[in-house]
Enzyme design. Sequence first.
Site, short mmCIF file in Angstrom:
data_model
loop_
_atom_site.label_atom_id
_atom_site.label_comp_id
_atom_site.label_asym_id
_atom_site.label_seq_id
_atom_site.Cartn_x
_atom_site.Cartn_y
_atom_site.Cartn_z
N ASP A 31 -2.06 10.74 -2.57
CA ASP A 31 -2.39 9.65 -3.51
C ASP A 31 -2.68 10.16 -4.90
O ASP A 31 -2.57 9.43 -5.89
CB ASP A 31 -3.57 8.84 -2.99
CG ASP A 31 -3.12 7.93 -1.87
OD1 ASP A 31 -3.02 8.42 -0.72
OD2 ASP A 31 -2.82 6.75 -2.13
N GLN A 41 -2.18 2.78 9.94
CA GLN A 41 -0.91 2.84 9.21
C GLN A 41 0.11 3.73 9.94
O GLN A 41 1.32 3.52 9.82
CB GLN A 41 -1.12 3.39 7.79
CG GLN A 41 -1.81 2.45 6.83
CD GLN A 41 -3.31 2.67 6.79
OE1 GLN A 41 -3.91 3.07 7.79
NE2 GLN A 41 -3.94 2.43 5.67
N ASN A 98 -5.43 12.32 0.07
CA ASN A 98 -4.55 11.47 0.89
C ASN A 98 -5.45 10.73 1.89
O ASN A 98 -6.67 10.94 1.93
CB ASN A 98 -3.48 12.32 1.60
CG ASN A 98 -2.39 11.46 2.22
OD1 ASN A 98 -1.86 10.58 1.55
ND2 ASN A 98 -2.05 11.68 3.47
N LYS A 99 -4.84 9.90 2.70
CA LYS A 99 -5.57 9.06 3.66
C LYS A 99 -6.61 9.85 4.45
O LYS A 99 -6.36 10.99 4.85
CB LYS A 99 -4.55 8.42 4.60
CG LYS A 99 -5.11 7.57 5.72
CD LYS A 99 -6.04 6.48 5.27
CE LYS A 99 -5.44 5.57 4.23
NZ LYS A 99 -6.47 4.68 3.59
N ARG A 102 0.86 -1.19 0.00
CA ARG A 102 0.00 0.00 0.00
C ARG A 102 0.89 1.23 0.00
O ARG A 102 2.12 1.12 0.14
CB ARG A 102 -1.03 0.00 1.14
CG ARG A 102 -0.65 -0.66 2.41
CD ARG A 102 0.41 0.02 3.21
NE ARG A 102 0.13 1.43 3.37
CZ ARG A 102 1.02 2.36 3.56
NH1 ARG A 102 2.32 2.05 3.60
NH2 ARG A 102 0.71 3.62 3.70
O1 MRU Z 1 -4.58 3.17 2.18
P1 MRU Z 1 -3.11 3.40 2.08
O2 MRU Z 1 -2.34 2.85 3.24
O3 MRU Z 1 -2.56 2.93 0.75
O4 MRU Z 1 -2.95 4.98 2.12
C1 MRU Z 1 -1.67 5.52 1.94
C2 MRU Z 1 -1.64 7.00 2.00
O5 MRU Z 1 -2.63 7.66 2.15
C3 MRU Z 1 -0.30 7.64 1.78
O6 MRU Z 1 -0.19 8.81 2.52
C4 MRU Z 1 -0.13 7.96 0.28
O7 MRU Z 1 -0.38 6.84 -0.50
C5 MRU Z 1 1.21 8.48 -0.02
S1 MRU Z 1 2.46 7.24 0.09
C6 MRU Z 1 3.95 7.95 -0.23
#
Ligand code: MRU
Length: 355
Positions: free
Chosen positions: A247, A206, A257-258, A59
Amino acid sequence: MMTQTSDIRPPVAVVEWVGGASDGFPRLLDQTRLPTETTFLDCRSREDVFDAILRLVVRGAPAIGVAAGYGMVVGSRVISDDANLATELETLGKYLESSRPTAVNLSWAVRRVLKRAKSTDGDAAAVREAMLDEARAIHAEDEQMCLAIGKHAEKLIAPGMGVLTHCNAGALATAGIGTATAGMYVAHAMGRKFTVYCDETRPLLQGSRLTAWELQQAGVNAVVITDNMAAQVMKEGRVQLVITGADRIAANGDAANKIGTYGVAVLAARHKIPFYIAAPYSTFDLSLQSGEEIPIEQRGSEEITRGFGRRTAPEGIATYSPAFDVTPVELIQGIITDRGILQPVNEETIQGIMG
Ligand code: MRU
């Protein structure tokens, strides 16, 4: 002791290609098992890669892109019909792209491998060799982009600072030293002392499972807080800088982003703390005018109601679970890219850097 920036290494390889183009496969660190177990998953089919991305075994936007690039190679092996190769590869690409919708790095990597396949003459075996070469190039490039981001971001981190981050945009989310964490690793290697506040990041943690783990491995001073503590921690004056990953970044600078990142940005504005995004050029999607157009992944209710095995909400309760949110550009002080820091963030500065 000061370390050369080129010597800074991620604590563990997130994605690795094992073998050759005709018999190899991507080996992924199973991030669902961290921080208690370091185990790896070998993906020997397109379904394995799809499932690993969907379940967050791998991820983080750049790491998903790298895994998908290799997924194109392993997934193409069942295609025996040279005549329909191009169509079959397109179908495979669409399949992998549908595993998670928000991180644009996924389709960016798939499209790049497809383009290379289309421009290669020869039979399926030759095309597969070229695809592996392209996937490896994406992998190596990502490592370099992280380092470049780190060299720009390091300048923002002063001795004694508190830096808050959300989710994991670290080494575990990339092929290198991360995006949001890159400046932290470089500043740490330069001997600077600072504290990183890691938002726990509900529902899949995370921040506490991954960011805190990797920073601890590297000897960076990390403190875990639950998401609902960020406002108080800022009010107490413990945070002078926020850096998160992204993202997908739209042409106007709105950044997905998350889930929870938008809330952190609002809090940072309230407390006059600069809020930065760190992301490589592969995270920009200039085909989208604004963040409103960014597709937001919805996740299953189990992640909220029994995230790690124990039921924490009544059986049968309704949930709503967007996995990402969009921070509007006016809350973003700057975007730290591999090509420099964008500040102010607007259509012109983004176009300038994306060339
Ligand atoms: O759901 P995830 O764990 O894939 O979410 C990840 C994030 O939101 C990160 O901040 C994003 O992908 C940037 S990674 C350098």
